[in-house]
Design an enzyme around this catalytic site. Structure first.
Site, short mmCIF file in Angstrom:
data_model
loop_
_atom_site.label_atom_id
_atom_site.label_comp_id
_atom_site.label_asym_id
_atom_site.label_seq_id
_atom_site.Cartn_x
_atom_site.Cartn_y
_atom_site.Cartn_z
N HIS A 130 96.21 7.03 -1.65
CA HIS A 130 97.29 8.03 -1.65
C HIS A 130 98.26 7.82 -2.81
O HIS A 130 98.92 8.77 -3.24
CB HIS A 130 98.03 8.01 -0.32
CG HIS A 130 97.13 8.24 0.85
ND1 HIS A 130 96.46 9.43 1.05
CD2 HIS A 130 96.74 7.42 1.86
CE1 HIS A 130 95.71 9.35 2.13
NE2 HIS A 130 95.86 8.14 2.65
N HIS A 160 100.40 9.44 4.25
CA HIS A 160 99.67 9.95 3.08
C HIS A 160 100.59 10.40 1.95
O HIS A 160 100.24 10.27 0.78
CB HIS A 160 98.80 11.15 3.47
CG HIS A 160 97.70 10.79 4.43
ND1 HIS A 160 96.66 11.65 4.73
CD2 HIS A 160 97.47 9.68 5.16
CE1 HIS A 160 95.84 11.08 5.61
NE2 HIS A 160 96.32 9.89 5.88
N ASP A 164 121.88 24.10 8.09
CA ASP A 164 122.71 25.29 7.95
C ASP A 164 123.21 25.64 9.36
O ASP A 164 123.08 24.85 10.29
CB ASP A 164 121.95 26.43 7.27
CG ASP A 164 120.79 26.99 8.11
OD1 ASP A 164 120.51 26.43 9.20
OD2 ASP A 164 120.16 27.97 7.68
N THR A 206 113.95 27.91 10.39
CA THR A 206 112.51 27.65 10.38
C THR A 206 112.13 26.30 9.78
O THR A 206 111.00 25.85 9.96
CB THR A 206 111.79 28.72 9.53
OG1 THR A 206 112.33 28.64 8.19
CG2 THR A 206 111.99 30.12 10.09
#
Ligand code: RB5
Length: 155
Positions: free
Chosen positions: A134, A99, A8, A68
């Site tokens: 995994h 993982h 963004d 963020t």
């Protein structure tokens, strides 16, 4: 390796720096925008573009950036088959690949500097999925995706 990028307005500058860095290193990179930081845009629109490109197999992985990294990761993870991991350290980036077989890296431009972001990207692009124990956990996530109803975002 084909990499799709998106951000963004808040993530634009870091995305630009990473795009130039990756192109210099010879990666095939496509940029879904945003193409400037002059106007505020909505991170789900751009996260969706990159996530869709990975979901459809047009790119091997994606790097998505917002202020963020949180919103963009949440949005990308709404798509079936997308495993977007928010990583601001190299240990998390390595585990996200080894993982979780993460196929999208989410970064927060207001959280991480360019130098560390480059290192996180480097780890994300080079560490392979370990498989083994995994894999059965990822199978459980895939089953959850199959069972989810009503809110499917069409590819
Ligand atoms: C934009 O101001 C900001 O909210 C966005 O970039 C992101 O941090 C959301 O998770």
């Amino acid at each position: 390796m084909r990499i799709v990028l998106a951000s963004d307005h808040a993530g634009f500058l870091l995305k630009e720096l990473l795009r130039k860095h990756l192109q210099k290193k010879g990666f095939q990179v496509e940029d879904c925008g945003a193409f400037d930081d002059k106007e505020a845009v909505d991170y789900p629109d751009f996260a969706l573009k990159a996530a869709r490109a990975v979901q459809e197999g047009r790119f091997d992985c994606g790097i998505i950036v917002c202020g963020t990294g949180i919103g963009t990761a949440i949005a990308a993870n709404k798509l079936k088959g997308i495993r977007a991991a928010l990583c601001h350290d190299t240990f998390s980036a390595a585990c996200a690949r080894a993982h979780n077989d993460a196929n999208i890296l989410a970064l927060g431009a207001r959280v991480i500097g360019e130098g560390l972001a480059r290192e996180v990207v480097e780890v994300f692009l080079t560490v392979p999925f370990e498989g083994g124990r995994h894999s059965k956990r990822l199978e459980k996530i895939k089953k959850m995706e199959e069972e989810r109803n009503g809110t499917k975002i069409s590819p």
